[in-house]
Design a protein around this motif. Structure first.
Motif: not given
Length: 247
Positions: A144, A208, A210, A228, A230
């Motif tokens: 990430c 992604a 979050r 982050s 990912h």
């Protein structure tokens, strides 16, 4: 061509066959991938089965499907997947320490609106922002991008936090487990912003997860936030819930 012999759900067998074809080089990175209708004809399966197989490959990060643009191959093999089970603050902090964070940006910035709200700051307050890539078990593929925002406070090691060589160690001292009493977390699905996608070597708009965490001191004051992003297939988060028993 007939569908593979059934020893598992048919869509899984189709997906396995497609993965093998990608890994063999039949479909290269960036190449156009067969459509649902083409897979139906090739494997003699229903459109529902073909769609389910494509969904598996998409979830593994091997292909990317875009409305109106078709499907393209994005990886030659399923990306690594880092899984973390968390049942306590101690587990969460161990995850932070066992991963390797490579910081590329250390700066003072005006806190973004979302971060300002979580850290309970006034609108024009400045925070220290660290930005970098977090690596898990494997050292070649980041799981990430991570942004860490630290609240201004007396005794904050500003000089160390603004130096990329010492920033991570200084940040871990600020977020010391002995001083953290509560971690608030939220999760949502987003499209990767262009900067984060480029840093991860992915296309802008890729899916992604979050993860937003706010670290609260024992005095009840938010100390910092970590945000982050990912990409699909690189990280899994699990937790164990148990029924509370009386007596």
């Amino acid at each position: 061509m007939r569908a593979p012999r059934r020893t598992a759900p048919l869509y899984q067998l189709i997906a396995d066959s497609l993965v093998a074809r990608i890994q063999s080089g039949e479909f290269g990175i960036g190449s156009q991938f067969p459509t649902e209708f083409e897979l139906c004809a090739h494997y003699a399966v229903s459109r529902h089965t073909a769609r389910a197989a494509l969904a598996l490959l998409n979830g593994q990060g091997l292909i990317q499907r875009r409305p109106g643009a078709g499907t393209r191959v994005t990886a030659p093999a399923p990306p690594m997947r880092y899984q973390q089970e968390v049942v306590s603050i101690e587990d969460l902090m161990q995850y932070s320490r066992h991963g390797r964070l490579d910081v590329s940006v250390c700066e003072r910035v005006v806190a973004p609106v979302e971060i300002s709200r979580l850290l309970k700051l006034r609108g024009d307050a400045r925070v220290i922002r660290l930005f970098g890539l977090l690596y898990g078990d494997t050292r070649d593929t980041p799981i990430c991008t991570t942004e860490i925002f630290l609240r201004p406070a007396r005794g904050l090691p500003v000089a160390a936090l603004l130096d990329p060589h010492s920033a991570v160690a200084a940040m871990l001292k600020v977020l010391d487990l002995q001083q953290i009493d509560d971690v608030e977390q939220s999760f949502d699905a987003i499209e990767l912003p262009a900067l984060h996608a480029a840093t991860l070597g992915l296309a802008s708009g890729s899916a992604a997860l979050r993860v937003l965490r706010t670290y609260v001191s024992r005095a009840g004051t938010p100390v910092g936030c970590a945000r982050s992003l990912h990409p699909t297939g690189r990280f899994a988060y699990s937790m164990r819930l148990q029924r509370r028993r009386s007596g």
